[in-house]
Design a protein around this motif. Structure first.
Motif, PDB file in Angstrom:
ATOM      1  N   CYS A 394      21.251  32.612  46.343  1.00 22.26           N
ATOM      2  CA  CYS A 394      21.111  31.644  45.261  1.00 22.26           C
ATOM      3  C   CYS A 394      22.270  31.827  44.283  1.00 22.26           C
ATOM      4  O   CYS A 394      23.162  32.653  44.503  1.00 22.26           O
ATOM      5  CB  CYS A 394      19.767  31.842  44.539  1.00 22.26           C
ATOM      6  SG  CYS A 394      18.318  31.506  45.577  1.00 22.26           S
ATOM      7  N   LYS A 395      22.227  31.072  43.196  1.00 23.91           N
ATOM      8  CA  LYS A 395      23.252  31.200  42.160  1.00 23.91           C
ATOM      9  C   LYS A 395      22.569  31.184  40.800  1.00 23.91           C
ATOM     10  O   LYS A 395      21.383  30.862  40.683  1.00 23.91           O
ATOM     11  CB  LYS A 395      24.275  30.082  42.263  1.00 23.91           C
ATOM     12  CG  LYS A 395      23.759  28.681  41.932  1.00 23.91           C
ATOM     13  CD  LYS A 395      24.868  27.661  42.035  1.00 23.91           C
ATOM     14  CE  LYS A 395      24.391  26.262  41.611  1.00 23.91           C
ATOM     15  NZ  LYS A 395      24.088  26.181  40.176  1.00 23.91           N
ATOM     16  N   SER A 396      23.325  31.514  39.774  1.00 21.83           N
ATOM     17  CA  SER A 396      22.796  31.418  38.418  1.00 21.83           C
ATOM     18  C   SER A 396      22.745  29.954  37.993  1.00 21.83           C
ATOM     19  O   SER A 396      23.498  29.124  38.527  1.00 21.83           O
ATOM     20  CB  SER A 396      23.697  32.201  37.457  1.00 21.83           C
ATOM     21  OG  SER A 396      23.669  33.571  37.773  1.00 21.83           O
ATOM     22  N   PRO A 397      21.877  29.627  37.022  1.00 24.18           N
ATOM     23  CA  PRO A 397      21.856  28.250  36.518  1.00 24.18           C
ATOM     24  C   PRO A 397      23.212  27.890  35.900  1.00 24.18           C
ATOM     25  O   PRO A 397      23.955  28.759  35.450  1.00 24.18           O
ATOM     26  CB  PRO A 397      20.759  28.287  35.443  1.00 24.18           C
ATOM     27  CG  PRO A 397      19.917  29.473  35.792  1.00 24.18           C
ATOM     28  CD  PRO A 397      20.842  30.472  36.391  1.00 24.18           C
ATOM     29  N   GLY A 398      23.516  26.607  35.911  1.00 18.70           N
ATOM     30  CA  GLY A 398      24.761  26.160  35.306  1.00 18.70           C
ATOM     31  C   GLY A 398      25.908  26.114  36.287  1.00 18.70           C
ATOM     32  O   GLY A 398      25.753  26.373  37.480  1.00 18.70           O
ATOM     33  N   LYS A 399      27.091  25.809  35.745  1.00 20.10           N
ATOM     34  CA  LYS A 399      28.274  25.636  36.566  1.00 20.10           C
ATOM     35  C   LYS A 399      28.866  26.988  36.975  1.00 20.10           C
ATOM     36  O   LYS A 399      29.061  27.862  36.132  1.00 20.10           O
ATOM     37  CB  LYS A 399      29.321  24.820  35.795  1.00 20.10           C
ATOM     38  CG  LYS A 399      30.534  24.433  36.613  1.00 20.10           C
ATOM     39  CD  LYS A 399      31.492  23.563  35.786  1.00 20.10           C
ATOM     40  CE  LYS A 399      32.716  23.161  36.601  1.00 20.10           C
ATOM     41  NZ  LYS A 399      33.653  22.330  35.796  1.00 20.10           N
ATOM     42  N   PRO A 400      29.147  27.195  38.275  1.00 18.53           N
ATOM     43  CA  PRO A 400      29.731  28.473  38.703  1.00 18.53           C
ATOM     44  C   PRO A 400      31.191  28.588  38.281  1.00 18.53           C
ATOM     45  O   PRO A 400      31.842  27.583  37.972  1.00 18.53           O
ATOM     46  CB  PRO A 400      29.611  28.419  40.227  1.00 18.53           C
ATOM     47  CG  PRO A 400      29.613  26.965  40.558  1.00 18.53           C
ATOM     48  CD  PRO A 400      28.923  26.287  39.411  1.00 18.53           C
ATOM     49  N   SER A 401      31.708  29.815  38.274  1.00 16.23           N
ATOM     50  CA  SER A 401      33.126  30.025  37.985  1.00 16.23           C
ATOM     51  C   SER A 401      33.971  29.405  39.086  1.00 16.23           C
ATOM     52  O   SER A 401      33.471  29.118  40.182  1.00 16.23           O
ATOM     53  CB  SER A 401      33.421  31.521  37.894  1.00 16.23           C
ATOM     54  OG  SER A 401      33.262  32.127  39.178  1.00 16.23           O
ATOM     55  N   GLU A 402      35.233  29.186  38.806  1.00 17.06           N
ATOM     56  CA  GLU A 402      36.128  28.608  39.816  1.00 17.06           C
ATOM     57  C   GLU A 402      36.170  29.486  41.063  1.00 17.06           C
ATOM     58  O   GLU A 402      36.182  28.990  42.188  1.00 17.06           O
ATOM     59  CB  GLU A 402      37.535  28.433  39.241  1.00 17.06           C
ATOM     60  CG  GLU A 402      37.658  27.307  38.227  1.00 17.06           C
ATOM     61  CD  GLU A 402      39.101  27.073  37.813  1.00 17.06           C
ATOM     62  OE1 GLU A 402      40.009  27.603  38.488  1.00 17.06           O
ATOM     63  OE2 GLU A 402      39.319  26.361  36.815  1.00 17.06           O
ATOM     64  N   GLU A 403      36.201  30.792  40.847  1.00 17.32           N
ATOM     65  CA  GLU A 403      36.283  31.725  41.983  1.00 17.32           C
ATOM     66  C   GLU A 403      35.032  31.656  42.851  1.00 17.32           C
ATOM     67  O   GLU A 403      35.107  31.584  44.084  1.00 17.32           O
ATOM     68  CB  GLU A 403      36.473  33.151  41.459  1.00 17.32           C
ATOM     69  CG  GLU A 403      36.662  34.173  42.577  1.00 17.32           C
ATOM     70  CD  GLU A 403      36.875  35.584  42.041  1.00 17.32           C
ATOM     71  OE1 GLU A 403      36.975  36.501  42.874  1.00 17.32           O
ATOM     72  OE2 GLU A 403      36.925  35.758  40.801  1.00 17.32           O
ATOM     73  N   PHE A 404      33.851  31.629  42.202  1.00 20.74           N
ATOM     74  CA  PHE A 404      32.609  31.577  42.968  1.00 20.74           C
ATOM     75  C   PHE A 404      32.441  30.206  43.630  1.00 20.74           C
ATOM     76  O   PHE A 404      31.966  30.112  44.768  1.00 20.74           O
ATOM     77  CB  PHE A 404      31.420  31.892  42.061  1.00 20.74           C
ATOM     78  CG  PHE A 404      30.125  32.098  42.805  1.00 20.74           C
ATOM     79  CD1 PHE A 404      30.067  32.915  43.929  1.00 20.74           C
ATOM     80  CD2 PHE A 404      28.953  31.481  42.385  1.00 20.74           C
ATOM     81  CE1 PHE A 404      28.874  33.114  44.626  1.00 20.74           C
ATOM     82  CE2 PHE A 404      27.760  31.666  43.066  1.00 20.74           C
ATOM     83  CZ  PHE A 404      27.724  32.489  44.184  1.00 20.74           C
ATOM     84  N   ALA A 405      32.852  29.157  42.937  1.00 20.64           N
ATOM     85  CA  ALA A 405      32.794  27.807  43.512  1.00 20.64           C
ATOM     86  C   ALA A 405      33.671  27.711  44.760  1.00 20.64           C
ATOM     87  O   ALA A 405      33.300  27.079  45.750  1.00 20.64           O
ATOM     88  CB  ALA A 405      33.230  26.777  42.474  1.00 20.64           C
ATOM     89  N   ALA A 406      34.839  28.360  44.721  1.00 14.59           N
ATOM     90  CA  ALA A 406      35.739  28.356  45.876  1.00 14.59           C
ATOM     91  C   ALA A 406      35.112  29.104  47.047  1.00 14.59           C
ATOM     92  O   ALA A 406      35.234  28.687  48.205  1.00 14.59           O
ATOM     93  CB  ALA A 406      37.077  28.985  45.494  1.00 14.59           C
TER      94      ALA A 406
END
Length: 497
Positions: A394-406
């Protein structure tokens, strides 16, 4: 054996001679028991014949070629709806018996011929479905290579090949003086069919795309044996993309990669925590003997064997990765438990409503983009009162960092926060939904796995390369970093119908 083969002599001629002698002996008794070579033939046939037929694509009004047709237990079934069935067998008394049983179907013809014979002339691109049941195990490796190439040429584009073989070992219990049968590993057949190419005169080429690959459930039910395995292939243009399955098998879950994962997760496992988390999570399900479990993304089978052996359940393990199922089947040999495996896409697979008592999935659904639709299917497939248990990234709520999004994009994952994940289960109709953030446990497991792995470095390097070692260590350290930073989470979800 045809005259040309006899005249040429050599290993192939000896192979055909041995197989002919074997089947001439076992064709003296033209009964179901004689053909299946098993004292429980009637019991097996009652379950497996409808199962095999249910796996075939629609052949209504189409041309079917049945190779090694025997006395016709499938010939007549297919003739009921096919446009035409050509039944072929190389033992004359056998094909004559078939004809005597099924010649009232006017859309059926019968031929006595050896499938390896060059005299067997079939028009190219003329057959919709080629069907065989226990044929290739009576051919040499070289004969199979040649036959597969011919079959692809006989098939229409979009046509199918279905075959079923005994793998690993003998399953029939009738006594045999000699047994020239080849009990191969399923990866042999998978490789031969996957690598086959056929070419038209204009230079266009065709290949076979795997539709499904599974063990026959009847033999699991009755004999607790996974050695009866079948494949369904479709003839497609060579340029056709293999899709997500190709990505899994050629990139993320290559055979070598699976074995690397198994070394860090433990024997039989490719999911977080291996047998320890399996025991913890399965204990929450209150499994009872005889219950039926669906494992979505079963990997190489460790959790399935555990549930079947410890709780006497019947487990159906499905995975989109061909490599995973190949390893799972190999690890099933000799276990004598009620586990069946199948290559299947859980987003397109269908089961009758109320089929399963439990649906179980470990760190797999992160690959699925449309989770709401999948969870609705889970709800339908479960019996009233049934349970679903899922662990997933899973992920944390909200927008992920650029690195994690990549990272998410590169992996093709679809991640949600723990609360949103649980809400999708509620929206699908589930009740008593438990959504737990298990990230702290995840961090502890990752560190424990990494410490043990680094301690056993020399042992790992005796079987794998330094690059393999570095990939695992760097991957685990990256997961530790992402999870410690609060970006990557690990969720456990339990719900009831």
């Amino acid at each position: 054996m045809d005259a040309a083969a006899a005249a040429n002599g050599g290993p192939e001629a000896e192979e055909r001679k041995a197989q002919r002698s074997y089947w001439e002996e076992h064709s003296r008794d033209l009964t179901l028991e004689g053909m299946l070579l098993d004292s429980r033939a009637a019991e097996l046939d009652k379950e497996e014949r409808p199962e095999v037929l249910s796996l075939l694509p629609s052949y209504e009004g189409k041309s079917v070629m049945e190779l090694g047709a025997g006395i016709g237990r499938f010939t007549g079934e297919m003739a009921k709806t096919a446009g035409h069935v050509l039944a072929l067998d190389f033992i004359e008394s056998v094909i004559k018996k078939n004809e005597s049983i099924n010649d009232h179907y006017k859309n059926t013809s019968f031929m006595c011929s050896d499938v390896t014979s060059p005299d067997l002339m079939i028009e190219a691109n003329s057959i919709d479905l080629i069907f065989s049941n226990w044929l290739l195990m009576y051919l040499s490796d070289e004969e199979i290579d040649k036959l597969v190439e011919r079959m692809v040429k006989w098939l229409k584009v979009g046509g199918y090949i279905f075959f079923r073989e005994s793998c690993f070992h003998q399953s029939g219990d009738l006594e045999r003086k000699v047994n020239p049968t080849h009990y191969r590993e399923p990866r042999f057949y998978t490789k031969v069919f996957k690598e086959c190419r056929a070419f038209n005169q204009d230079g266009t080429s065709f290949k076979l795309s795997l539709v499904t690959f599974k063990c026959i459930g009847a033999y699991v039910d009755i004999k607790k044996d996974q050695n009866q395995i079948c494949w369904l292939w479709k003839k497609v243009n060579s340029s056709e993309d293999g899709g997500f399955q190709s990505f899994l098998d050629n990139v993320q879950y290559k055979a070598s990669g699976i074995l690397r994962y198994e070394r860090i997760f433990g024997d039989g496992y490719v999911s977080t925590g291996g047998v320890e988390t399996t025991k913890e999570f399965v204990d929450k399900l209150d499994l009872k003997p005889g219950q039926k479990v669906l494992d979505v993304g079963c990997g190489i089978g460790g959790g399935d064997f555990y549930m079947a052996e410890e709780y006497d359940t019947h487990v159906v393990g499905i995975d989109l990765s061909i490599n995973m199922i190949l390893f799972a089947l190999e690890r099933a040999v000799g276990r004598k438990c009620s586990v069946e495996f199948e290559v299947a896409d859980c987003t397109t697979k269908t089961y009758p409503d109320h089929t399963f008592d439990v649906i179980y999935s470990r760190d797999t659904i992160l690959h699925i983009q449309d989770k709401p639709s999948l969870f609705k299917s889970f709800f339908k497939w479960l019996k009233p009162g049934g349970k679903v248990l899922i662990s997933d990234y899973c992920k944390s709520p909200g927008k992920p960092s650029e690195e994690f999004a990549a990272y998410i994009k590169q992996r093709g994952y679809d991640l949600h926060d723990v609360e949103a994940y649980g809400q999708m289960l509620k929206n699908a109709g589930f009740s008593h939904v438990i959504s737990e953030d298990r990230t702290d446990q995840f961090l502890g497991i990752l560190q424990k796995e990494l410490d043990k792995f680094e301690k056993n470095k020399d042992d790992f390097l005796s079987d794998f390369s330094q690059g393999d070692y570095d990939d695992i260590v760097n991957g685990w350290k990256a997961k530790l970093q992402r999870s410690s930073a609060g970006e990557q989470r690990w969720g456990l979800f339990i719900a009831s119908k």
